[in-house]
Motif scaffolding. Structure first.
Motif, PDB file in Angstrom:
ATOM      1  N   PRO A   1      41.095  38.936  61.739  1.00 48.17           N
ATOM      2  CA  PRO A   1      41.546  40.286  61.408  1.00 48.17           C
ATOM      3  C   PRO A   1      42.952  40.509  61.943  1.00 48.17           C
ATOM      4  O   PRO A   1      43.310  39.976  62.988  1.00 48.17           O
ATOM      5  N   TRP A   2      43.715  41.278  61.238  1.00 48.38           N
ATOM      6  CA  TRP A   2      45.124  41.488  61.589  1.00 48.38           C
ATOM      7  C   TRP A   2      45.431  42.976  61.486  1.00 48.38           C
ATOM      8  O   TRP A   2      45.171  43.581  60.434  1.00 48.38           O
TER       9      TRP A   2
ATOM     10  N   ARG B   1      29.442  46.774  65.951  1.00 50.86           N
ATOM     11  CA  ARG B   1      30.902  46.694  65.826  1.00 50.86           C
ATOM     12  C   ARG B   1      31.536  46.410  67.187  1.00 50.86           C
ATOM     13  O   ARG B   1      31.017  46.796  68.232  1.00 50.86           O
TER      14      ARG B   1
ATOM     15  N   ILE C   1      47.612  45.533  60.594  1.00 52.72           N
ATOM     16  CA  ILE C   1      48.752  45.423  59.666  1.00 52.72           C
ATOM     17  C   ILE C   1      49.949  46.201  60.218  1.00 52.72           C
ATOM     18  O   ILE C   1      49.842  47.393  60.496  1.00 52.72           O
ATOM     19  N   PRO C   2      51.069  45.532  60.399  1.00 50.07           N
ATOM     20  CA  PRO C   2      52.234  46.229  60.943  1.00 50.07           C
ATOM     21  C   PRO C   2      52.944  47.050  59.871  1.00 50.07           C
ATOM     22  O   PRO C   2      52.713  46.853  58.676  1.00 50.07           O
TER      23      PRO C   2
ATOM     24  N   ILE D   1      37.739  47.523  68.921  1.00 53.45           N
ATOM     25  CA  ILE D   1      38.979  46.984  68.362  1.00 53.45           C
ATOM     26  C   ILE D   1      39.998  48.103  68.343  1.00 53.45           C
ATOM     27  O   ILE D   1      39.658  49.259  68.091  1.00 53.45           O
ATOM     28  N   ALA D   2      41.254  47.741  68.629  1.00 51.59           N
ATOM     29  CA  ALA D   2      42.320  48.762  68.631  1.00 51.59           C
ATOM     30  C   ALA D   2      42.324  49.470  67.286  1.00 51.59           C
ATOM     31  O   ALA D   2      42.180  48.828  66.245  1.00 51.59           O
ATOM     32  N   PRO D   3      42.490  50.790  67.286  1.00 48.17           N
ATOM     33  CA  PRO D   3      42.460  51.513  66.019  1.00 48.17           C
ATOM     34  C   PRO D   3      43.643  51.157  65.120  1.00 48.17           C
ATOM     35  O   PRO D   3      44.699  50.761  65.609  1.00 48.17           O
ATOM     36  N   GLY D   4      43.426  51.297  63.843  1.00 45.63           N
ATOM     37  CA  GLY D   4      44.512  51.036  62.897  1.00 45.63           C
ATOM     38  C   GLY D   4      43.972  50.424  61.624  1.00 45.63           C
ATOM     39  O   GLY D   4      42.767  50.295  61.440  1.00 45.63           O
ATOM     40  N   GLU D   5      44.916  50.056  60.756  1.00 43.00           N
ATOM     41  CA  GLU D   5      44.539  49.485  59.474  1.00 43.00           C
ATOM     42  C   GLU D   5      44.553  47.965  59.586  1.00 43.00           C
ATOM     43  O   GLU D   5      45.536  47.382  60.048  1.00 43.00           O
ATOM     44  N   TYR D   6      43.462  47.352  59.158  1.00 42.44           N
ATOM     45  CA  TYR D   6      43.301  45.906  59.305  1.00 42.44           C
ATOM     46  C   TYR D   6      43.117  45.223  57.971  1.00 42.44           C
ATOM     47  O   TYR D   6      42.711  45.838  56.990  1.00 42.44           O
TER      48      TYR D   6
END
Lengths: 340, 626
Positions: free
Chosen positions: B425-426, B238, B428-429, B241-246
């Motif tokens: 990958p994005w 892996r 999600i804002p 990558i910045a943490p968060g929902e992608y």
């Protein structure tokens, strides 16, 4: 479109802007402008809810002379702008002002499509069979052989019959009027305004500079009775100075024929009764041309179906019912979480 | 990209060999389902936690004759344990479902790369259709590559036999067999694909079952067949990558959602009027599916009507948006001119494609920059923005609406066929947390005329039909500066022309200063780009940086007006290289605006720049022979 009741309707002149009208003196456009202003007054219209949208040409200057909202757009495209306006605010009363060049030549495509979609608009097509603003070239409604600066030996194109074209495109309201008959025009405009859908009105408009008297063969006072039949829903299609001529359906030739009451045993019973909801009859009426037939004037066809924009908003309302918000939408499908 | 299959070190047989970065290209017939295969592999890689970028490349023909080279459809995916920005240059694995796919894509394959072939499809007939005189599997022409020629069709048919499909339908599962094998090879989880198949074929359980069986069979084949050199397959760890929902997002999706979000933030209705055209149509499809968000879409009778309806919508108080590709934008030109002179907000999206004229509809190009900046009659200034990556389309769509409504101007937002279809990958804002910019319509009748201006922005008042006391007429004729009445006065036209120009150029005052995305703030070379070349340029300057070449990358999102510091920024470099997928457009804008010695690096093959094409040009420019 429904006006909130006011103490008193605005007067026709209240719909005139402060701009000096710059059509040629004696132009048929003046009479049409008056008929429009009179209609709005009599209908109790409100200036702020009324929008005139036009393309390019002499007729398309009309919005500047109205005290309502107005958008003088680009050549031939007014129906598309008007569609965008109605998609934003279906409550506005939107009138499209166009001519035979603007609406049938450069803008023919948009005219056809707005008619079949049935956007709730009134389209006034000023037909003078010439390009006035560019100094008199022949137009898509000019009769073959028309001599003009661009057709010195006579034009070769076969002309459009605007109402036939409109019916062919699927228009649900098709009418005709004559510029000088302001009272009748105004009555037609009222029907058009209350019609829910695209109301198409061809107006025979005299251009006295480049095409004077081009319609005189059926609009001159002395021939009007013989060469115009005014279509009234539910009434027999009778015309003539003596009111003794009528239109009968010829089932062999599948066309309308002119018959004389009292001749060869013909009575009023043989004459067709106008049914404005009959598209086939409307097409036959629209195709009639003098001198063998009278020109049909009035409402040739009117048959209400759901407007385009009302259906657009019905679909939106149905989708909104229980629909997700945008934050949900962008999270639909596969998502994954990266932990810090 | 650096990791290569050839560098097979001495990994114990029972362990997966670790790779930093891998590029795979799936290629087959248009009907072979390569786009689905590739996107499913991409999704499984995202779930593993790799960074990734994809590039679909498909023919313009919907169903080109089977087996032909022009009917080949491909999907490239670059997945990595590092941060990556491009779908990669040369694939190191080519999955070729038929001879035509091999023929078309072999030239791009990394020397020594692996070719996975469906041997069954290499029939005499298919070979002939692809233009092969002899079978490349047998004639040694593939020497130097690692060839895995497998009985993919037969193995698929055997796996799906219990489901009783026709032979044709059975064979249609072979893309899943290939996907299963690749999933084994790179240690991806099949579960999301199985779920997706079950959902997609919810009403046809035999099709779902057969596809899942094929996927599992391909995977099992990898596990048990003891393929030479492959050992236990590979693992790509892996990425950080910045943490968060992608989620994975294509440019078209990001753009559609950005427009929806922008309208929401402006507190306006979105009216999207468009006419089908490749590669812009997806935007219309996605927005047409957002009715629950109150979005109005209008499929107009032609490009002109689409632009005019969008302007009509803005006139009435929506944000009108129209979208197309270059040929369609050419048709909209006159209407855009009206929006400039009527000073109405209008968003025009151009998903650029190869031209001129119809050109190559599914291939990308950046050749409409001049069209966007200058392509109208008369002095007709407007705002031009460009998105630089699929995910960036979201932010730029919002920015287009913000600027269009604040300055009452058309905004052209440039993307291209590559951005529209490529995905990444994005993060999600949360739309509710984005900064709002609610539009306030003018409602005060006192002193109103439609071209009265905000002193600071020079934007005219936006008064919409339905507002009592503000009835007014606008249009294409020149208007008097002080009364908004029609005016043919010479001095007034001069003044109005100047004020329209000043309004647009003045936007630079509020724009963030142009940043350097990588490299020194002065020096011998800056590579200046715009649009979808971002990833390739960025990776190229990183690559040469590792060799000690200090080169800056400057990427311009605001093309008109450009940020205020552009002149001083560019003057800090001895030379400027401008890679563009056109014959030299930004380079000319920079030279004419800033008198800088910019030179172009131009490519118009319909394919995006490769990283090495840019890095080689940088080395050549700096006299470094490496």
């Amino acid at each position: 479109m429904t006006a909130t009741p006011r103490m008193e309707n605005l007067k026709p002149n209240d719909f005139a802007s402060d701009q000096e009208v710059r059509w040629c003196p004696g132009c048929g456009d003046y009479a049409i402008l008056k008929a429009v202003q009179r209609t709005l007054s009599e209908e109790g219209a409100q200036r702020e809810n009324t929008v005139f949208v036009s393309g390019i040409g002499c007729s398309s200057r009309l919005p500047y002379y109205m005290s309502t909202y107005g958008f003088h757009t680009i050549h031939g495209r007014a129906p598309a702008f008007a569609t965008g306006i109605k998609l934003t605010n279906p409550a506005l009363d939107v009138w499209v002002i166009t001519g035979d060049g603007d609406g049938l030549s450069i803008g023919g495509n948009h005219l056809m499509h707005v008619l079949r979609r049935n956007v709730d608009l009134q389209i006034l097509l000023f037909n003078n069979e010439t390009y006035g603003l560019t100094k008199g070239q022949y137009s898509p409604t000019s009769r073959p052989g028309t001599r003009s600066p661009s057709s010195p030996s006579g034009s070769l194109d076969s002309p459009f019959l605007p109402c036939v074209l409109a019916l062919g495109a699927g228009a649900n309201f098709v009418a005709r009027g004559v510029d000088t008959a302001v009272k009748d025009l105004s009555a037609t405009f009222k029907r058009a305004r209350s019609f829910s859908g695209t109301a198409f009105i061809e107006i025979f408009q005299n251009c006295l500079v480049y095409n004077d008297k081009v319609f005189s063969n059926f609009t001159d006072r002395e021939v009007t009775s013989e060469l115009q039949v005014v279509t009234m829903h539910g009434l027999p299609l009778i015309f003539g100075t003596e009111k003794n001529k009528g239109l009968r359906f010829d089932p062999v030739r599948v066309e309308l024929e002119v018959v004389t009451l009292g001749e060869n045993g013909i009575t009023e019973e043989d004459v067709l009764v106008h049914d404005e909801t009959n598209r086939t009859l409307a097409a036959l009426l629209a195709a009639m041309q003098p001198p063998n037939h009278p020109m049909a004037i009035g409402i040739l066809y009117s048959n209400s179906v759901a407007t385009y924009e009302s259906q657009v908003y019905s679909q939106i309302a149905a989708a909104r019912n229980g629909g997700a918000n945008l934050d949900d939408v962008i999270r639909r499908g596969h998502t994954w979480r990266v932990n810090g | 990209m650096e990791g290569s299959l050839r560098s097979s070190d001495k990994t114990p047989k029972n362990e997966r060999e670790t790779r930093d970065s891998v590029i795979i290209r799936f290629a087959g017939d248009s009907g072979d389902g390569m786009q689905l295969t590739g996107s499913q592999f991409a999704l499984s890689s995202a779930i593993v936690g790799n960074d990734l970028a994809t590039f679909p490349d498909f023919p313009a023909e919907i169903r080109a004759p089977a087996g032909t080279t022009f009917g080949v459809s491909a999907f490239q995916i670059h997945f990595s344990a590092q941060h990556i920005l491009t779908p990669g240059d040369e694939p190191e694995v080519l999955v070729a479902m038929n001879p035509a796919a091999l023929k078309v894509h072999l030239t791009d394959l990394d020397p020594g790369g692996m070719i996975v072939i469906d041997r069954d499809s290499f029939s005499e007939k298919n070979l002939r259709k692809a233009g092969y005189h002899t079978n490349p599997i047998e004639d040694q022409s593939l020497e130097g590559y690692r060839v895995l020629a497998l009985d993919m069709s037969r193995l698929t048919q055997a796996a799906v036999k219990p489901f009783g499909l026709s032979q044709k339908d059975s064979l249609r599962c072979k893309n899943m067999w290939a996907l299963g094998l690749m999933m084994w090879m790179y240690d991806r989880n099949r579960e999301p694909t199985i779920n997706w198949l079950q959902q997609k074929f919810a009403n046809r359980s035999e099709i779902a079952g057969a596809n899942i069986a094929a996927l599992n069979a391909g995977h099992a084949f990898g596990e048990t067949a003891e393929l030479p050199d492959l050992g236990q397959g590979y693992a790509v760890p892996r990425a950080e990558i910045a943490p968060g929902e992608y989620r994975a997002v294509t440019g078209s999706e990001a753009l559609a959602w950005g427009l929806a979000a922008g309208a929401h933030l402006a507190d306006l209705k979105l009216v999207f009027a468009s006419y089908p055209i490749t590669p812009a149509s997806n935007l219309l499809h996605i927005l047409a599916g957002l009715k629950a968000q109150g979005i109005v879409t209008f499929q107009a009778e032609d490009e002109i009507a689409a632009a005019c309806a969008a302007i009509g919508a803005s006139y009435a108080g929506s944000i009108g948006v129209t979208s197309s590709a270059g040929p369609g934008v050419a048709l909209k030109t006159e209407a855009i001119g009206l929006a400039v002179v009527a000073e109405l907000p209008l968003i025009v999206i151009n998903s650029q494609r190869s031209g001129p004229s119809t050109g190559m509809p599914t291939k990308a190009e950046q050749s409409d920059l001049f069209q966007a900046v200058h392509g109208r009659n008369a002095d007709t200034p407007l705002v031009v923005l460009a998105a630089h990556s699929p995910a960036n389309c979201f932010a730029m769509a919002i920015e287009a609406i913000r600027l269009g409504t604040k300055y009452m101007t058309p905004v052209i937002l440039l993307t291209d066929g590559y951005l529209a279809n490529a995905s990444e990958p994005w993060l999600i804002p949360n739309i509710e947390n984005l900064e709002t910019f609610p539009v306030k319509f003018h409602t005060e009748p006192n002193g109103f005329h439609p071209f009265m201006r905000n002193e600071e922005t020079l934007a005219r008042a936006w008064a919409v039909p339905g507002t009592p006391g503000l009835e007014h007429r606008i249009g294409g004729l020149e208007k008097d500066y002080s009364t908004s009445n029609i005016s043919y006065d010479p001095a007034n036209h001069q003044r109005m022309t100047e004020v329209r120009a000043k309004k647009i150029s003045g936007i630079a005052d509020e724009l963030a200063l142009q940043e350097i995305s990588f490299g020194p703030s002065e020096g011998s070379l800056a590579v200046v780009g715009w649009g979808s070349t971002f990833g390739a340029i960025e990776e190229a300057v990183h690559a040469v940086d590792e060799e000690g070449l200090k080169v800056a990358h400057i990427h311009i999102d605001y093309l008109n007006p450009m940020p205020k510091n552009m002149a001083s920024l560019l003057s800090g470099y001895k030379s400027i290289l401008v890679p563009e997928m056109n014959s030299g457009q930004l380079v000319k804008l920079l030279r004419s605006a800033y008198l800088v010695p910019a030179e172009g690096l131009n490519k118009v093959t319909g394919q995006p720049f490769k990283v090495k094409e840019i890095s080689s040009a940088i080395r050549a420019k700096l006299g470094n022979k490496k």
